[in-house]
Design an enzyme around this catalytic site. Structure first.
Site, PDB file in Angstrom:
ATOM      1  CG  ASP A 207      -0.346  -0.273   2.595  1.00  0.00           C
ATOM      2  OD1 ASP A 207       1.361  -0.913   2.946  1.00  0.00           O
ATOM      3  OD2 ASP A 207      -1.127   0.313   3.734  1.00  0.00           O
TER       4      ASP A 207
ATOM      5  CD  GLU B 113       9.879  -1.352  11.163  1.00  0.00           C
ATOM      6  OE1 GLU B 113       9.681  -1.642  12.516  1.00  0.00           O
ATOM      7  OE2 GLU B 113       8.893  -1.180  10.155  1.00  0.00           O
TER       8      GLU B 113
HETATM    9  C1  UGA Z   1      -0.129  -0.808  10.618  1.00  0.00           C
HETATM   10  C2  UGA Z   1      -1.135   1.098  11.361  1.00  0.00           C
HETATM   11  O1  UGA Z   1      -1.237   1.907  10.720  1.00  0.00           O
HETATM   12  C3  UGA Z   1       0.284   1.251  12.773  1.00  0.00           C
HETATM   13  O2  UGA Z   1      -0.309   1.977  13.424  1.00  0.00           O
HETATM   14  C4  UGA Z   1       1.170   0.140  12.866  1.00  0.00           C
HETATM   15  O3  UGA Z   1       1.816   0.376  13.712  1.00  0.00           O
HETATM   16  C5  UGA Z   1       2.186  -1.257  11.634  1.00  0.00           C
HETATM   17  O4  UGA Z   1       0.309  -1.217  11.585  1.00  0.00           O
HETATM   18  C6  UGA Z   1       2.045  -2.219  12.502  1.00  0.00           C
HETATM   19  O5  UGA Z   1       1.286  -3.041  12.852  1.00  0.00           O
HETATM   20  O6  UGA Z   1       3.046  -1.979  12.755  1.00  0.00           O
HETATM   21  P1  UGA Z   1       0.964  -0.471   8.055  1.00  0.00           P
HETATM   22  O7  UGA Z   1       2.373  -0.514   8.912  1.00  0.00           O
HETATM   23  O8  UGA Z   1       0.786   0.682   7.441  1.00  0.00           O
HETATM   24  O9  UGA Z   1       0.638   0.430   9.595  1.00  0.00           O
HETATM   25  O10 UGA Z   1       0.618  -1.759   7.859  1.00  0.00           O
HETATM   26  P2  UGA Z   1       0.508  -2.667   6.629  1.00  0.00           P
HETATM   27  O11 UGA Z   1       0.131  -2.137   5.232  1.00  0.00           O
HETATM   28  O12 UGA Z   1      -1.492  -3.113   7.148  1.00  0.00           O
HETATM   29  O13 UGA Z   1       0.809  -3.748   6.839  1.00  0.00           O
HETATM   30  C7  UGA Z   1       2.180  -3.955   6.398  1.00  0.00           C
HETATM   31  C8  UGA Z   1       2.341  -5.091   5.369  1.00  0.00           C
HETATM   32  O14 UGA Z   1       2.282  -5.891   5.736  1.00  0.00           O
HETATM   33  C9  UGA Z   1       1.533  -4.670   4.248  1.00  0.00           C
HETATM   34  O15 UGA Z   1       2.457  -4.701   3.142  1.00  0.00           O
HETATM   35  C10 UGA Z   1       0.698  -5.502   3.958  1.00  0.00           C
HETATM   36  O16 UGA Z   1       0.198  -5.721   2.804  1.00  0.00           O
HETATM   37  C11 UGA Z   1       0.942  -6.870   4.495  1.00  0.00           C
HETATM   38  N1  UGA Z   1       0.225  -7.625   5.816  1.00  0.00           N
HETATM   39  C12 UGA Z   1      -0.552  -6.959   7.031  1.00  0.00           C
HETATM   40  C13 UGA Z   1       0.247  -9.019   5.979  1.00  0.00           C
HETATM   41  O17 UGA Z   1       1.157  -9.559   5.272  1.00  0.00           O
HETATM   42  N2  UGA Z   1      -0.843  -9.699   6.929  1.00  0.00           N
HETATM   43  C14 UGA Z   1      -1.439  -8.622   7.800  1.00  0.00           C
HETATM   44  O18 UGA Z   1      -2.161  -9.544   8.142  1.00  0.00           O
HETATM   45  C15 UGA Z   1      -1.866  -7.390   7.834  1.00  0.00           C
HETATM   46 MN    MN Z   2       0.437  -0.079   5.003  1.00  0.00          MN
END
Ligand code: UGA
Ligand code: MN
Length: 247
Positions: free
Chosen positions: A109, A192
């Site tokens: 995203d 990270e």
């Molecule tokens: C979200 C929240 O908005 C943050 O506040 C939080 O710190 C963060 O998640 C976190 O949990 O570390 P974001 O990093 O944008 O932020 O989360 P996502 O975009 O939903 O996920 C990150 C990546 O992992 C994406 O590429 C997504 O496709 C992937 N993902 C997400 C998975 O592979 N499995 C999941 O269950 C959720």
């Molecule tokens: Mn994200």
């Protein structure tokens, strides 16, 4: 130099749209290998069908988050199982003696300026650069003094040694082979920091990119979550033919 672009992704109704937009960004980048790592038990036929459309070399992997980590939805280590699978794939398939490759984690995203790829391609060991639209401050970035990283600007320091966003660094592939057991932890918020610590990164060896970290070339954009639509159609057979194939 080759760029391994690792994209964790997961099933939800925006998934195909996100991957389409990202794939069409990556089409503009040469010498890029896309690893799409999906958080599900099996590969999706729709995504297998989509990925060839972008004419870029890719691997599609399925690696679901273990159920034990789903107990607390607020502390889910998102994208860890699948990023780990992608790192393992590189360790198994990349020639250990070839240091001409760089690894970058590009969430499905996020938004990427094409200049980002020119910047990260020259990563000798580890490079870092600002990420836009992260947290309260709106940007997460290394702090630079005389061309060196001296600290970090991030709205959630959390006593991390490397308070950086997943999109804010790239590593040379040789680090994966130098530290064969280094991986990403199943600990939300510390993915990270612990990964970079496992690679024994020192502050003084970080290569600042994006004009000494003065430019934003990647944004932590997020697609608004919409509630699931209420499906009123009971039987697909009752729909006109064209719609029945869409739903
Ligand atoms: C979200 C929240 O908005 C943050 O506040 C939080 O710190 C963060 O998640 C976190 O949990 O570390 P974001 O990093 O944008 O932020 O989360 P996502 O975009 O939903 O996920 C990150 C990546 O992992 C994406 O590429 C997504 O496709 C992937 N993902 C997400 C998975 O592979 N499995 C999941 O269950 C959720
Ligand atoms: Mn994200």
């Amino acid at each position: 130099t080759l760029i391994y672009f690792i994209t964790p992704t997961y099933p939800r109704r925006e998934q195909i749209a996100e991957l389409t937009r990202l794939g069409q960004t990556l089409m503009h980048v040469s010498r890029l290998y896309w690893i799409v790592a999906d958080d599900r038990p099996d590969c999706s036929p729709q995504i297998m069908n989509l990925l060839p459309d972008f004419s870029i070399p890719y691997t599609y992997i399925a690696s679901p988050m273990p159920a034990i980590y789903k107990r607390d939805p607020d502390a889910m280590p998102r994208g860890v199982s699948n990023r780990r699978a992608a790192l393992n794939w590189i360790r198994l398939n990349h020639n250990i003696n070839d240091t001409n490759a760089v690894i970058y984690f590009g969430d499905d995203d996020n938004t990427f300026h094409l200049d980002l790829f020119k910047e990260i391609r020259t990563t000798k060991k580890i490079s870092m650069f600002p990420v836009g639209l992260v947290g309260e401050y709106g940007v997460s970035s290394p702090i630079i003094d005389k061309g060196k990283v001296v600290g970090f600007f991030d709205s959630w320091p959390a006593k991390r040694k490397f308070p950086v966003d997943m999109a804010g660094f790239a590593i040379n592939v040789q680090l994966l082979f130098k530290y064969p057991y280094a991986t990403m932890p199943y600990k939300a918020g510390f993915e990270e920091d612990r990964f970079l610590s496992a690679l024994a990164i020192r502050l003084d060896e970080i290569e600042p990119k994006a004009e000494n970290c003065t430019k934003i070339l990647v944004w932590h954009t997020q697609t608004a979550k919409k509630p699931k639509p209420i499906v009123m159609v009971k039987s697909k057979a009752s729909l006109p033919g064209s719609l029945a194939t869409l739903l």
